[in-house]
Scaffold this active site. Structure first.
Site, PDB file in Angstrom:
ATOM      1  N   LYS A  22       0.818  -1.221   0.000  1.00 39.09           N
ATOM      2  CA  LYS A  22       0.000   0.000   0.000  1.00 39.09           C
ATOM      3  C   LYS A  22       0.849   1.267   0.000  1.00 39.09           C
ATOM      4  CE  LYS A  22      -2.174  -0.788   3.916  1.00 39.09           C
ATOM      5  NZ  LYS A  22      -1.721  -2.122   4.340  1.00 39.09           N
ATOM      6  N   ARG A  97      -9.341   1.286   8.476  1.00 38.63           N
ATOM      7  CA  ARG A  97      -8.933  -0.072   8.824  1.00 38.63           C
ATOM      8  C   ARG A  97     -10.005  -0.793   9.621  1.00 38.63           C
ATOM      9  NH1 ARG A  97      -2.961   0.799   8.740  1.00 38.63           N
ATOM     10  NH2 ARG A  97      -1.907  -1.207   8.907  1.00 38.63           N
ATOM     11  N   ARG A 136      11.520  -6.238   5.037  1.00 35.13           N
ATOM     12  CA  ARG A 136      11.323  -4.798   4.841  1.00 35.13           C
ATOM     13  C   ARG A 136      12.300  -3.987   5.685  1.00 35.13           C
ATOM     14  NH1 ARG A 136       5.386  -2.220   5.326  1.00 35.13           N
ATOM     15  NH2 ARG A 136       5.440  -2.821   7.514  1.00 35.13           N
ATOM     16  N   ARG A 169      11.331  -2.075  11.166  1.00 43.17           N
ATOM     17  CA  ARG A 169      10.252  -1.534  11.999  1.00 43.17           C
ATOM     18  C   ARG A 169       9.975  -2.475  13.160  1.00 43.17           C
ATOM     19  NH1 ARG A 169       5.183   0.283   8.352  1.00 43.17           N
ATOM     20  NH2 ARG A 169       4.112  -0.811  10.023  1.00 43.17           N
ATOM     21  N   ARG A 180      -0.733  -8.849  13.404  1.00 41.16           N
ATOM     22  CA  ARG A 180      -1.263  -7.851  12.460  1.00 41.16           C
ATOM     23  C   ARG A 180      -2.130  -8.519  11.397  1.00 41.16           C
ATOM     24  NH1 ARG A 180       4.030  -5.123  10.644  1.00 41.16           N
ATOM     25  NH2 ARG A 180       2.756  -3.750   9.384  1.00 41.16           N
TER      26      ARG A 180
HETATM   27  P1  AMP Z   1       1.052   0.850   8.769  1.00 44.45           P
HETATM   28  O1  AMP Z   1       2.244   1.720   8.615  1.00 44.45           O
HETATM   29  O2  AMP Z   1      -0.096   1.258   7.894  1.00 44.45           O
HETATM   30  O3  AMP Z   1       1.377  -0.624   8.641  1.00 44.45           O
HETATM   31  O4  AMP Z   1       0.537   1.054  10.272  1.00 44.45           O
HETATM   32  C1  AMP Z   1       1.337   0.726  11.381  1.00 44.45           C
HETATM   33  C2  AMP Z   1       0.489   0.635  12.627  1.00 44.45           C
HETATM   34  O5  AMP Z   1      -0.128   1.895  12.901  1.00 44.45           O
HETATM   35  C3  AMP Z   1      -0.678  -0.345  12.563  1.00 44.45           C
HETATM   36  O6  AMP Z   1      -0.284  -1.695  12.811  1.00 44.45           O
HETATM   37  C4  AMP Z   1      -1.588   0.208  13.644  1.00 44.45           C
HETATM   38  O7  AMP Z   1      -1.107  -0.100  14.934  1.00 44.45           O
HETATM   39  C5  AMP Z   1      -1.421   1.718  13.443  1.00 44.45           C
HETATM   40  N1  AMP Z   1      -2.414   2.215  12.467  1.00 44.45           N
HETATM   41  C6  AMP Z   1      -2.170   2.712  11.223  1.00 44.45           C
HETATM   42  N2  AMP Z   1      -3.306   3.072  10.620  1.00 44.45           N
HETATM   43  C7  AMP Z   1      -4.306   2.784  11.487  1.00 44.45           C
HETATM   44  C8  AMP Z   1      -5.719   2.905  11.439  1.00 44.45           C
HETATM   45  N3  AMP Z   1      -6.350   3.378  10.342  1.00 44.45           N
HETATM   46  N4  AMP Z   1      -6.423   2.531  12.529  1.00 44.45           N
HETATM   47  C9  AMP Z   1      -5.815   2.064  13.629  1.00 44.45           C
HETATM   48  N5  AMP Z   1      -4.492   1.896  13.742  1.00 44.45           N
HETATM   49  C10 AMP Z   1      -3.731   2.251  12.687  1.00 44.45           C
END
Ligand code: AMP
Length: 227
Positions: A22, A97, A136, A169, A180
């Site tokens: 994404k 999400r 990653r 990360r 996740r």
């Molecule tokens: P990402 O970088 O999109 O993989 O997001 C990393 C982490 O941020 C996720 O595993 C969640 O803990 C938090 N996060 C990101 N976007 C959301 C969202 N829309 N709702 C809730 N938590 C989020």
């Protein structure tokens, strides 16, 4: 909030499991179409780096691979979408999400007389996700994403864009990845049904190379213009 008349560009949700690509695809699409790329994960990580209250709250959930509560996330996204640069269009990466977030977004856009153009669903299987997330690497400064197998930086472990040292990360550890993926199945998969029932979803194959998926997304967006 910007007015309806200002809204010239595309309004896109980039959807998919963790590791679907994404972020990479959203960055590329945003650049090509000159629209704002909004990554909720990136905003949380930036807040964490800066030690803000929001960052510390988010960390509690992120480290375990869980979701930051809807009220916190929705407020943050709505504030971001109300900024003037979003008037020319935006691409949401990692939001919504949960179904509640999707509903909040619809309500927010409705109130502004706006609507999403498309939800791009990048499809990948769990095995590939696990493989991708464990290889990653990310730049802690500018957020650029690399992969030691498929998207290597020019210099090993160094960001191509700002020369910072790349990191793994914390939520890309094996246990957290599994959590996740579970969270994705339970909380996020229903978001797709929500948008499918509104005929907004276009599926693209996320298994191939970055440029192959990118080409599929281009075709989807070109198709929207002729619809
Ligand atoms: P990402 O970088 O999109 O993989 O997001 C990393 C982490 O941020 C996720 O595993 C969640 O803990 C938090 N996060 C990101 N976007 C959301 C969202 N829309 N709702 C809730 N938590 C989020």
């Amino acid at each position: 909030m910007y007015s309806v008349g200002d809204s010239m560009g595309l309004r896109i949700v980039m959807f998919g499991a963790p590791g679907a690509g994404k972020g990479t695809q959203a960055a590329e699409t945003a650049k090509k179409h000159d629209i704002v790329h909004i990554s909720t994960g990136e905003i949380f990580r930036k807040n964490l780096r800066e030690g803000t209250e929001l960052g510390l709250e988010a960390k509690k959930h992120m480290d375990a691979g869980g979701l930051v509560p809807d009220d916190v996330t929705v407020r943050m996204v709505e504030q971001r979408l109300a900024e003037p640069d979003c008037a020319n269009g935006f691409i949401l990466d990692g939001f919504p999400r949960t179904e509640a977030q999707a509903e909040a977004l619809t309500e927010f856009l409705d109130e502004a007389g706006l609507a999403l153009d498309v939800v791009i669903n990048i499809k990948v299987g769990d095995e590939l996700v696990i493989q991708r997330l464990s290889s990653r690497r990310q730049c802690p400064e500018c957020g650029a994403v690399f992969n030691v197998v498929s998207l290597r930086p020019r210099v090993e472990n160094v960001c191509d864009q700002c020369s910072s040292k790349l990191i793994i990360r914390p939520d890309d550890s094996a246990d957290t990845i599994k959590n996740r993926l579970d969270v994705y199945q339970v909380e996020s998969a229903p978001v797709l049904d929500y948008y499918r029932s509104r005929s907004l979803v276009r599926d693209v194959d996320g298994v191939g190379s970055v440029s192959e998926t990118d080409a599929e997304i281009d075709a989807v967006l070109a198709g929207l213009r002729s619809e």
